[in-house]
Design a protein around this motif. Structure first.
Motif, PDB file in Angstrom:
ATOM      1  N   VAL A   1       0.876  -1.436   0.177  1.00 25.46           N
ATOM      2  CA  VAL A   1      -0.011  -0.146   0.007  1.00 25.46           C
ATOM      3  C   VAL A   1       1.063   1.162   0.044  1.00 25.46           C
ATOM      4  CG1 VAL A   1      -1.716   1.347   1.235  1.00 25.46           C
ATOM      5  CG2 VAL A   1      -1.813  -1.239   1.295  1.00 25.46           C
ATOM      6  N   LEU A   2       0.740   1.988  -0.875  1.00 24.17           N
ATOM      7  CA  LEU A   2       1.288   3.447  -0.912  1.00 24.17           C
ATOM      8  C   LEU A   2       0.755   4.311   0.077  1.00 24.17           C
ATOM      9  CD1 LEU A   2       1.637   4.373  -4.536  1.00 24.17           C
ATOM     10  CD2 LEU A   2       3.477   3.475  -3.266  1.00 24.17           C
ATOM     11  N   ASN A   3       1.615   4.991   0.837  1.00 18.49           N
ATOM     12  CA  ASN A   3       1.133   6.221   1.595  1.00 18.49           C
ATOM     13  C   ASN A   3       0.287   7.087   0.934  1.00 18.49           C
ATOM     14  OD1 ASN A   3       2.561   5.139   3.826  1.00 18.49           O
ATOM     15  ND2 ASN A   3       4.289   6.088   3.161  1.00 18.49           N
ATOM     16  N   ASN A   4      -1.027   7.211   1.156  1.00 17.38           N
ATOM     17  CA  ASN A   4      -1.802   8.173   0.660  1.00 17.38           C
ATOM     18  C   ASN A   4      -1.833   9.504   1.471  1.00 17.38           C
ATOM     19  OD1 ASN A   4      -3.215   6.145   2.432  1.00 17.38           O
ATOM     20  ND2 ASN A   4      -4.961   7.505   2.475  1.00 17.38           N
ATOM     21  N   PRO A   5      -1.936  10.744   0.775  1.00 18.04           N
ATOM     22  CA  PRO A   5      -2.676  10.772  -0.608  1.00 18.04           C
ATOM     23  C   PRO A   5      -1.691  10.524  -1.693  1.00 18.04           C
ATOM     24  CG  PRO A   5      -2.077  12.956   0.570  1.00 18.04           C
ATOM     25  CD  PRO A   5      -1.604  11.935   1.632  1.00 18.04           C
ATOM     26  N   VAL A   6      -2.240  10.475  -2.918  1.00 13.99           N
ATOM     27  CA  VAL A   6      -1.333  10.287  -4.277  1.00 13.99           C
ATOM     28  C   VAL A   6      -2.237  10.911  -5.231  1.00 13.99           C
ATOM     29  CG1 VAL A   6      -2.391   7.974  -4.572  1.00 13.99           C
ATOM     30  CG2 VAL A   6      -0.382   8.421  -5.592  1.00 13.99           C
ATOM     31  N   VAL A   7      -1.702  11.429  -6.192  1.00 14.67           N
ATOM     32  CA  VAL A   7      -2.280  11.911  -7.363  1.00 14.67           C
ATOM     33  C   VAL A   7      -1.532  11.785  -8.650  1.00 14.67           C
ATOM     34  CG1 VAL A   7      -1.156  14.219  -6.964  1.00 14.67           C
ATOM     35  CG2 VAL A   7      -3.327  14.016  -8.431  1.00 14.67           C
TER      36      VAL A   7
END
Length: 341
Positions: free
Chosen positions: A33-39
């Motif tokens: 899982v990537l650390n959100n946030p993400v755009v």
């Protein structure tokens, strides 16, 4: 707004700095899982657009606000083929399309809109202030003016005027890819001298700190199109789709062929079946190839997607497409895999 060469230099810097690993973003296992946030957003213009979106996301803001503010940067620039600075239709008039969708299946769009600087914001007003999903043409403009959006002059930008004058010399209307944009085929992105394709769309999808997804898509449409032509960008399920339980996707390229396969919705459904974002994008690109056969060599289509775990991915028909990513680790411009080698 930075010019294209400065974008490339900026992306090279962030890559060297190791702010974001392409392998981390596109090839990591689904359980990670990537650390959100993400755009993420389409093309090199997405680097600047993502900066504006990140100002919202990094302070705990909503993904919906981020994807609106982000693409507004591109709409406002006359140095890009998006917004009022874009190439006109055959009649010499610029018409704009945009769509937006939040985490609750709320969505709005505008199409064939003239003389309004920020169609993405009008699309959001359609979503939030009307019982409808889409407004078009004069009706969309009347609604925008009633909502306080000023009418712009309608004059072509210097670059668009020059391109239109060049196009009028032959008035050819056919898809051509991998050439400089000198008034040639308007269907496909055109390759510039530095090897990057010119384009007429920016799409953006984001996940905020709460794990909610939203997306936006805005375009001036394909240059020198027939009067009244619409592509995929304002069509929910084609140019953009968000399912907060699964993921989000947006498209760029020849809109007619994105529409044929309900592109963004199809990518999201492929993610629902368990595919990673990249694999889901690839599956729908392969579907387009099966439909278009040899004609697929003459068009460009690309998808970018993010799943509910924050994993991102993309896939294109041809090389030349790029997408911008911004996370807590930094920013990067990525050239994804493509079907034709």
């Amino acid at each position: 707004m930075l010019n294209r060469r400065k974008f490339i230099k900026a992306s090279a810097f962030t890559s060297v700095a190791g702010l974001v690993s392409q392998q981390l973003l596109t090839n990591e296992p689904e359980e990670a899982v990537l650390n959100n946030p993400v755009v993420i957003s389409t093309w090199d213009a997405g680097l600047e657009a993502n900066k504006a979106a990140w100002e919202v996301l990094s302070t705990g803001g909503r993904a919906l606000d981020a994807v609106e503010k982000g693409v507004m940067v591109t709409e406002a620039s006359i140095n890009c083929c998006v917004g009022l600075g874009g190439n006109p239709d055959r009649e010499g008039r610029v018409t704009l399309d945009a769509s937006i969708m939040d985490e609750n299946y709320n969505c709005g769009s505008v199409a064939f809109l003239e003389r309004i600087k920020h169609p993405i914001s009008v699309a959001r007003r359609v979503m939030e202030k009307t019982p409808h999903v889409m407004l078009v043409g004069d009706g969309a403009q009347q609604f925008a003016v009633a909502e306080g959006f000023p009418l712009e002059s309608g004059e072509l930008s210097p670059d668009a005027k020059k391109a239109y004058e060049n196009w009028l010399k032959k008035s050819e209307y056919k898809p051509v890819i991998n050439i400089e944009n000198k008034g040639h085929g308007p269907f496909a992105p055109q390759q510039l001298e530095n090897g990057d394709w010119n384009h007429d769309t920016i799409g953006m999808v984001a996940m905020d700190a709460k794990g909610n997804l939203s997306g936006s898509c805005t375009t001036s449409g394909m240059g020198f199109k027939m009067r009244g032509r619409l592509g995929d960008s304002p069509i929910i399920g084609a140019g953009l789709f968000v399912d907060n339980e699964v993921g989000a996707c947006t498209a760029t390229g020849q809109g007619e062929d994105v529409i044929r396969v309900a592109g963004s919705h199809s990518v999201v459904e492929a993610m629902r079946s368990g595919l990673s974002p990249e694999a889901a994008c690839k599956k729908i690109i392969e579907r387009i190839v099966r439909i278009k056969k040899e004609q697929a060599k003459d068009i460009q289509v690309a998808f970018i997607a993010i799943n509910k775990k924050g994993v991102v991915g993309a896939y294109a028909l041809h090389k030349g497409f790029s997408y911008a990513v911004r996370t807590t680790k930094g920013e990067q411009l990525i050239k994804p895999k493509h079907y034709f080698k």
